[in-house]
Structure formats: structure tokens, C-alpha cells
Write an enzyme that holds these catalytic residues in place. Structure first.
Site, mmCIF file in Angstrom:
data_model
loop_
_atom_site.group_PDB
_atom_site.id
_atom_site.type_symbol
_atom_site.label_atom_id
_atom_site.label_comp_id
_atom_site.label_asym_id
_atom_site.label_seq_id
_atom_site.Cartn_x
_atom_site.Cartn_y
_atom_site.Cartn_z
ATOM 1 N N TYR A 17 -38.722 18.550 7.213
ATOM 2 C CA TYR A 17 -38.133 19.826 7.624
ATOM 3 C C TYR A 17 -38.741 20.970 6.836
ATOM 4 O O TYR A 17 -39.461 20.751 5.852
ATOM 5 C CB TYR A 17 -36.607 19.803 7.468
ATOM 6 N N LYS A 47 -41.345 17.096 1.927
ATOM 7 C CA LYS A 47 -40.061 17.713 2.271
ATOM 8 C C LYS A 47 -39.394 16.888 3.367
ATOM 9 O O LYS A 47 -39.347 17.280 4.545
ATOM 10 C CB LYS A 47 -40.258 19.183 2.680
ATOM 11 N N GLU A 97 -35.964 19.418 -11.025
ATOM 12 C CA GLU A 97 -35.700 20.573 -10.154
ATOM 13 C C GLU A 97 -34.248 20.520 -9.727
ATOM 14 O O GLU A 97 -33.515 19.604 -10.100
ATOM 15 C CB GLU A 97 -36.620 20.557 -8.930
ATOM 16 N N LEU A 139 -40.512 19.228 -5.430
ATOM 17 C CA LEU A 139 -41.048 19.846 -4.224
ATOM 18 C C LEU A 139 -41.843 21.083 -4.647
ATOM 19 O O LEU A 139 -41.385 21.854 -5.502
ATOM 20 C CB LEU A 139 -39.907 20.262 -3.290
#
Ligand code: PLP
Length: 285
Positions: free
Chosen positions: A33, A149, A182, A207
Site C-alpha cells: 500500500y 510497505k 521506528e 520503512l
């Protein structure tokens, strides 16, 4: 006004938009996505988001379902039909519909494409940024390719829920070495007591955020001291500032981590300045 979703060539009211139960996204989280910010009716950093999409698809060997120019038109049509000026557009591509079997479906199986768009309350977001947010830390229990992702987000869902239940807005993952990787839906940053802006290198462990890349450019353009290196949870506790970045939150000051105040407990000067600069720096299309 009913929201409109794009599903495989059709624009439908959200309540009527449907995916077959054997879609591999539904069965296996077998898809990717993108989320792109919309500001003043423009897509922000579209080219970078589309490049990351192409990479995510290629890493998972899912074919690009349509030419990039056609996809760009679908995004715009969806934004337009939903009358979004400030908000986000969500794009999801799965490996398509096939009888349930873990291995890839037969060649030629058409990927499923879904696009939705929705408005966001920018004034409310500004208020949140003005106050700063709280973050908790959780063990990073994700797979080794979070640079893709993928829609497979269960650890992120559980982390965000843990944050909510503890009155925080985001959870930062911490790896086995004690380093912050993250956030559950954002990249993590600190500013050291000596004024250096630090974020983890974009290897397979995080990411490669588009907002992160733009913010690095701003930091360099402003001549701020910058280090791309891992930082520990303890270093974050003692940092002068902390903040996170994402396409939907932009640059968001973090004022508490695990209930400890960061710096003087108020949004930091560098984070606040970077948030302001972001608007001028991001590419609109
Ligand atoms: N890291 C994770 C796990 C995310 O889900 C996101 C955004 O959704 C980000 C980082 C930030 O990426 P971007 O700036 O491209 O939105």
C-alpha cells in the site's frame, strides 16, 4: 456525501465497494500500500510515493497492475470524487483473487487495486503538533523486511493499540540491541543534547519514509548537524528533542517517551521549525 472507493476499474460508494473473499490481501496480507498526503488539493511527493510503490511491488513480485500514468489519473479522480482538499489518499494493491493456496497464483492473475481518499482536520492536526504527543516503546517483533510497505501490519496494529491504551499517540519499536527502529506508522527521530538530529539508517529494519527523506533534505539545506545512525531508547529518554515523521502527520513533536518528559517537556525548536519548513519543501503535483 457518500465516500467513493475505486475498486478494479469502478468507482463505487464505500458501502457498495467489495472484494471477493478469496482476495489474497484478505487471506494472506499478500499486498502492498501507499498513503500520500493531499494538501490544498495537490498530491504531496507523489513521484517518490509511486517509486516506493514500484519497489514494494517488485520486491514481492506482484506485477504493476496498470501504467503509472493511469494510476495517477485514478488517484486524482478518487480525490476529486471525494472532494478532498486536505487529507490522504490510500492505495492498496494485492496479488489478486485465486483459490486459497499459499504459493503464488497462476501467472496472469490480475492484482486487485483499491483507492480511497478522505479529508483530515488540518486545524486539529496543528493543535496536536502544537502540544506535542506522547510515545510508548514496545519490543520490535516484526519480520525482517519492513522496508517493504506491505499490508501485513499486525505488530503495528497491536503496538498502536498499546499506545492508545496507555494514553499515547504512537509506539516506537525497540530492537533486541535496545535501539529504536521506528514508530508503528512513522519514522522516529531525536535531537541530541549537542544539537545533532539523529535518525536510524534506512536499511531493512525500517520503512524508508518519504517524509523522512524530505526532512533529511531540509536538515542538510539548513546546515543542521545530522547523523544517520541507530539510537537507543536510553539516548531518546535523555534527548533534547524527539519527533516523528509520516505523510499524514508530517513532522510531529514528541514530548514524552514512556511517561518521561523529553527536554523541557514541550515541542522542540528544531522539530517545530522542520514542520514549518516541510510545507515549502515538499513537491506538489
Ligand atoms: N514507518 C512506518 C512503519 C509507516 O507505516 C510509515 C507510514 O505509514 C512511515 C514509517 C512513514 O513513511 P512516510 O513518511 O512515507 O509516510
Amino acid at each position: 456525501m457518500s465516500r467513493i472507493a475505486y475498486v478494479n476499474g469502478r468507482y463505487l460508494p464505500l458501502g457498495k465497494a467489495a472484494i471477493p473473499v478469496e482476495d489474497r490481501g484478505y487471506q494472506f496480507s499478500d499486498g502492498v500500500y501507499e498513503v500520500c498526503e493531499i494538501s490544498g488539493g495537490h498530491l504531496i511527493d507523489e513521484a517518490r510515493h509511486m517509486a516506493r510503490l514500484a519497489r514494494s511491488l517488485s520486491e514481492l513480485r506482484i506485477p504493476m497492475p496498470m501504467p503509472a500514468t493511469a494510476l495517477a489519473l485514478v488517484l486524482r479522480e478518487c480525490i476529486c470524487r471525494n472532494r478532498v482538499r486536505d487529507g490522504i489518499v490510500y492505495l492498496q494493491i494485492t496479488r489478486g483473487v485465486a483459490r486459497r493456496d499459499h504459493a503464488f497464483p497462476p501467472p496472469g492473475t490480475r492484482p486487485t487495486v483499491v483507492v480511497t481518499a478522505r479529508s483530515m482536520d488540518s486545524a486539529a492536526n496543528e493543535r496536536i503538533a502544537g502540544a506535542g504527543i506522547s510515545v510508548i516503546t514496545v519490543p520490535d517483533n516484526r519480520w525482517g523486511r519492513v522496508d517493504i510497505k506491505s499490508i501485513s501490519l499486525l505488530p503495528n496494529v497491536l503496538a498502536k493499540q498499546a499506545a492508545r491504551e496507555q494514553g499515547a499517540k504512537e509506539a516506537w519499536f525497540v530492537d533486541q540491541g535496545g535501539n529504536v527502529t521506528e514508530g508503528s506508522s512513522s519514522n522516529a527521530w531525536i535531537v541530541t543534547t549537542s544539537g545533532s538530529v539523529v535518525t536510524r539508517p534506512a536499511d531493512h529494519g525500517i520503512l524508508r519514509g518519504i517524509t523522512r527523506a524530505v526532512v533529511i533534505e531540509i536538515i542538510k539545506a539548513q546546515g543542521l548537524e545530522f547523523e544517520e545512525r541507530p539510537f537507543t531508547r536510553d539516548e531518546a529518554y535523555g534527548a533534547r528533542e524527539a519527533f516523528l515523521t509520516s505523510a499524514s502527520q508530517l513532522v510531529l513533536p514528541v514530548v514524552r517517551i514512556d511517561d518521561r518528559p523529553i527536554g523541557n517537556g514541550a515541542p522542540g525548536l528544531i522539530a517545530t521549525a522542520l514542520r514549518e519548513r516541510f510545507r515549502h519543501h515538499a513537491t506538489r503535483s
